[in-house]
Design a protein around this motif. Structure first.
Motif, PDB file in Angstrom:
ATOM      1  N   ALA A   1      -4.623  11.828  10.045  1.00 12.50           N
ATOM      2  CA  ALA A   1      -4.434  12.436  11.357  1.00 12.50           C
ATOM      3  C   ALA A   1      -4.767  11.424  12.437  1.00 12.50           C
ATOM      4  O   ALA A   1      -5.799  10.757  12.384  1.00 12.50           O
ATOM      5  CB  ALA A   1      -5.334  13.662  11.487  1.00 12.50           C
ATOM      6  N   ALA A   2      -3.864  11.306  13.417  1.00 12.09           N
ATOM      7  CA  ALA A   2      -4.047  10.346  14.506  1.00 12.09           C
ATOM      8  C   ALA A   2      -4.430  11.069  15.795  1.00 12.09           C
ATOM      9  O   ALA A   2      -3.971  12.184  16.052  1.00 12.09           O
ATOM     10  CB  ALA A   2      -2.766   9.550  14.713  1.00 12.09           C
ATOM     11  N   SER A   3      -5.244  10.404  16.601  1.00 13.08           N
ATOM     12  CA  SER A   3      -5.754  11.024  17.818  1.00 13.08           C
ATOM     13  C   SER A   3      -4.821  10.877  19.005  1.00 13.08           C
ATOM     14  O   SER A   3      -5.032  11.508  20.034  1.00 13.08           O
ATOM     15  CB  SER A   3      -7.108  10.418  18.184  1.00 13.08           C
ATOM     16  N   GLU A   4      -3.783  10.063  18.885  1.00  6.17           N
ATOM     17  CA  GLU A   4      -2.874   9.893  19.997  1.00  6.17           C
ATOM     18  C   GLU A   4      -1.459   9.695  19.492  1.00  6.17           C
ATOM     19  O   GLU A   4      -1.240   9.346  18.340  1.00  6.17           O
ATOM     20  CB  GLU A   4      -3.284   8.693  20.857  1.00  6.17           C
ATOM     21  N   ARG A   5      -0.511   9.900  20.395  1.00  9.73           N
ATOM     22  CA  ARG A   5       0.902   9.837  20.019  1.00  9.73           C
ATOM     23  C   ARG A   5       1.600   8.602  20.570  1.00  9.73           C
ATOM     24  O   ARG A   5       2.782   8.428  20.390  1.00  9.73           O
ATOM     25  CB  ARG A   5       1.638  11.080  20.538  1.00  9.73           C
ATOM     26  N   THR A   6       0.851   7.700  21.178  1.00 13.32           N
ATOM     27  CA  THR A   6       1.470   6.592  21.874  1.00 13.32           C
ATOM     28  C   THR A   6       2.365   5.762  20.968  1.00 13.32           C
ATOM     29  O   THR A   6       2.019   5.464  19.847  1.00 13.32           O
ATOM     30  CB  THR A   6       0.409   5.676  22.514  1.00 13.32           C
ATOM     31  N   VAL A   7       3.507   5.388  21.441  1.00 12.60           N
ATOM     32  CA  VAL A   7       4.422   4.590  20.643  1.00 12.60           C
ATOM     33  C   VAL A   7       4.075   3.115  20.684  1.00 12.60           C
ATOM     34  O   VAL A   7       4.778   2.293  20.114  1.00 12.60           O
ATOM     35  CB  VAL A   7       5.876   4.792  21.091  1.00 12.60           C
ATOM     36  N   SER A   8       2.980   2.745  21.379  1.00 13.91           N
ATOM     37  CA  SER A   8       2.552   1.356  21.312  1.00 13.91           C
ATOM     38  C   SER A   8       2.043   1.030  19.916  1.00 13.91           C
ATOM     39  O   SER A   8       1.920  -0.132  19.558  1.00 13.91           O
ATOM     40  CB  SER A   8       1.475   1.072  22.351  1.00 13.91           C
ATOM     41  N   ARG A   9       1.719   2.070  19.145  1.00  9.74           N
ATOM     42  CA  ARG A   9       1.410   1.855  17.731  1.00  9.74           C
ATOM     43  C   ARG A   9       2.757   1.866  17.008  1.00  9.74           C
ATOM     44  O   ARG A   9       3.432   2.891  16.999  1.00  9.74           O
ATOM     45  CB  ARG A   9       0.501   2.961  17.178  1.00  9.74           C
ATOM     46  N   LYS A  10       3.143   0.761  16.428  1.00  6.89           N
ATOM     47  CA  LYS A  10       4.485   0.635  15.881  1.00  6.89           C
ATOM     48  C   LYS A  10       4.578   1.017  14.417  1.00  6.89           C
ATOM     49  O   LYS A  10       5.581   1.540  13.968  1.00  6.89           O
ATOM     50  CB  LYS A  10       4.969  -0.805  16.057  1.00  6.89           C
ATOM     51  N   THR A  11       3.539   0.715  13.671  1.00  9.20           N
ATOM     52  CA  THR A  11       3.591   0.919  12.223  1.00  9.20           C
ATOM     53  C   THR A  11       2.306   1.565  11.740  1.00  9.20           C
ATOM     54  O   THR A  11       1.218   1.224  12.207  1.00  9.20           O
ATOM     55  CB  THR A  11       3.782  -0.422  11.488  1.00  9.20           C
ATOM     56  N   MET A  12       2.444   2.463  10.786  1.00  7.59           N
ATOM     57  CA  MET A  12       1.284   3.049  10.116  1.00  7.59           C
ATOM     58  C   MET A  12       1.363   2.669   8.647  1.00  7.59           C
ATOM     59  O   MET A  12       2.452   2.669   8.068  1.00  7.59           O
ATOM     60  CB  MET A  12       1.308   4.576  10.281  1.00  7.59           C
ATOM     61  N   GLY A  13       0.247   2.306   8.057  1.00  8.16           N
ATOM     62  CA  GLY A  13       0.251   1.884   6.663  1.00  8.16           C
ATOM     63  C   GLY A  13      -0.868   2.504   5.857  1.00  8.16           C
ATOM     64  O   GLY A  13      -1.866   2.962   6.404  1.00  8.16           O
ATOM     65  N   TRP A  14      -0.684   2.523   4.549  1.00  4.83           N
ATOM     66  CA  TRP A  14      -1.712   2.957   3.603  1.00  4.83           C
ATOM     67  C   TRP A  14      -2.144   1.764   2.761  1.00  4.83           C
ATOM     68  O   TRP A  14      -1.303   1.034   2.223  1.00  4.83           O
ATOM     69  CB  TRP A  14      -1.190   4.061   2.700  1.00  4.83           C
ATOM     70  N   PHE A  15      -3.474   1.612   2.638  1.00  2.00           N
ATOM     71  CA  PHE A  15      -4.044   0.456   1.958  1.00  2.00           C
ATOM     72  C   PHE A  15      -5.137   0.923   1.003  1.00  2.00           C
ATOM     73  O   PHE A  15      -6.227   1.290   1.446  1.00  2.00           O
ATOM     74  CB  PHE A  15      -4.667  -0.510   2.977  1.00  2.00           C
ATOM     75  N   PRO A  16      -4.908   0.906  -0.295  1.00  2.00           N
ATOM     76  CA  PRO A  16      -5.996   1.161  -1.225  1.00  2.00           C
ATOM     77  C   PRO A  16      -6.870  -0.079  -1.399  1.00  2.00           C
ATOM     78  O   PRO A  16      -6.369  -1.206  -1.342  1.00  2.00           O
ATOM     79  CB  PRO A  16      -5.272   1.500  -2.529  1.00  2.00           C
ATOM     80  N   GLN A  17      -8.160   0.166  -1.600  1.00  2.00           N
ATOM     81  CA  GLN A  17      -9.085  -0.918  -1.888  1.00  2.00           C
ATOM     82  C   GLN A  17      -9.947  -0.515  -3.064  1.00  2.00           C
ATOM     83  O   GLN A  17     -10.761   0.404  -2.969  1.00  2.00           O
ATOM     84  CB  GLN A  17      -9.954  -1.238  -0.680  1.00  2.00           C
ATOM     85  N   ALA A  18      -9.749  -1.207  -4.182  1.00  2.00           N
ATOM     86  CA  ALA A  18     -10.554  -0.977  -5.375  1.00  2.00           C
ATOM     87  C   ALA A  18     -11.790  -1.863  -5.318  1.00  2.00           C
ATOM     88  O   ALA A  18     -11.791  -2.889  -4.617  1.00  2.00           O
ATOM     89  CB  ALA A  18      -9.723  -1.280  -6.620  1.00  2.00           C
ATOM     90  N   PRO A  19     -12.851  -1.539  -6.055  1.00  5.77           N
ATOM     91  CA  PRO A  19     -14.075  -2.347  -6.042  1.00  5.77           C
ATOM     92  C   PRO A  19     -13.791  -3.804  -6.381  1.00  5.77           C
ATOM     93  O   PRO A  19     -13.097  -4.105  -7.358  1.00  5.77           O
ATOM     94  CB  PRO A  19     -14.941  -1.678  -7.107  1.00  5.77           C
ATOM     95  N   GLY A  20     -14.306  -4.699  -5.555  1.00  6.86           N
ATOM     96  CA  GLY A  20     -14.143  -6.116  -5.803  1.00  6.86           C
ATOM     97  C   GLY A  20     -12.790  -6.683  -5.423  1.00  6.86           C
ATOM     98  O   GLY A  20     -12.517  -7.859  -5.674  1.00  6.86           O
ATOM     99  N   ARG A  21     -11.945  -5.859  -4.816  1.00  6.09           N
ATOM    100  CA  ARG A  21     -10.599  -6.322  -4.451  1.00  6.09           C
ATOM    101  C   ARG A  21     -10.354  -6.124  -2.961  1.00  6.09           C
ATOM    102  O   ARG A  21     -11.049  -5.339  -2.302  1.00  6.09           O
ATOM    103  CB  ARG A  21      -9.541  -5.569  -5.254  1.00  6.09           C
ATOM    104  N   GLU A  22      -9.396  -6.856  -2.437  1.00  4.91           N
ATOM    105  CA  GLU A  22      -9.034  -6.709  -1.030  1.00  4.91           C
ATOM    106  C   GLU A  22      -8.126  -5.484  -0.848  1.00  4.91           C
ATOM    107  O   GLU A  22      -7.526  -4.994  -1.804  1.00  4.91           O
ATOM    108  CB  GLU A  22      -8.316  -7.967  -0.547  1.00  4.91           C
TER     109      GLU A  22
END
Length: 123
Positions: free
Chosen positions: A23-44
């Motif tokens: 959930a995002a707090s604003e609707r501004t289109v200055s944010r161009k991209t939304m991404g999902w990033f998993p991070q496992a232990p010991g990994r980036e």
């Protein structure tokens, strides 16, 4: 400054189909991209799925292309990651993030991050 709040993580069995929410707090289109990033232990943090802020473009890592789907509910200003056919390797903290760049995928290009939601998959 946009605030992002993830939810929907938890423990599940291999083969399960949880859905994560961001959930995002604003609707501004200055944010161009939304991404999902998993991070496992010991990994980036690694990119698995991206969505143009308005929802008109999507991108996926090869490892999840046929299993995960990213989507937008404009009315709720919430982005989702539908995860199917879960594997034990999918276990990680999943972060959603917003970038000012179109088609961003590298973590360094994302300026705003949520607190993350834990996904744990047991085989």
């Amino acid at each position: 400054q946009v605030q992002l709040v993830e939810s929907g993580g938890g423990r599940g069995q291999a083969g399960g189909s949880p859905r994560l929410s961001c959930a995002a707090s604003e609707r501004t289109v200055s944010r161009k991209t939304m991404g999902w990033f998993p991070q496992a232990p010991g990994r980036e943090r690694e990119f698995v799925a991206g969505l143009r802020w308005s929802g008109s473009w999507t991108d996926y890592a090869e490892s999840v292309k046929d299993r995960f789907t990213i989507s937008l509910d404009s009315a709720r200003n919430t982005r989702y990651l539908q995860m199917n056919s879960l594997k034990s390797d999918d276990s990680a903290i999943y972060y959603c993030a917003a970038s000012k760049e179109l088609f961003a995928a590298a973590a360094r290009k994302f300026n705003f991050w949520g607190q993350g939601t834990q996904v744990t998959v047991s085989s």
